[in-house]
Design an enzyme around this catalytic site. Structure first.
Site: not given
Length: 88
Positions: A14-16
């Site tokens: 769950l990166h940006l």
């Protein structure tokens, strides 16, 4: 309250970008939506909170929805996470 465990399949976790997509979808619901990861509780309606949970590919999270549209919220967010958040 509805809750269930989900394995994150998005290769980058769950990166940006996927966190932003998740939050945008979560904001559509009136229910409180939380993500539990180890000792961290993230508000799914806050990008910074989701990023702070440091969720990676293969991690198992607990998704908790509570409120008037909890069932719809749970099913939508669960499907979104399991589908790879448009990155697979």
């Amino acid at each position: 309250m509805i809750k269930g465990k989900i394995v994150v399949t998005n290769p980058s976790g769950l990166h940006l970008r996927p966190a932003g997509l998740l939050c945008r979808e979560a904001m559509r619901f009136k229910s409180q939506i939380s993500i539990y990861m180890n000792d961290c509780i993230a508000n799914a309606k806050s990008v910074l909170s989701v990023l702070g949970a440091c969720v990676k590919c293969g991690d198992e999270i607990l998704l908790v929805c509570q409120g008037e549209d909890e069932e719809e919220a749970f099913l939508m967010i669960k499907e979104l996470i399991e589908s790879g958040l448009e990155e697979e």
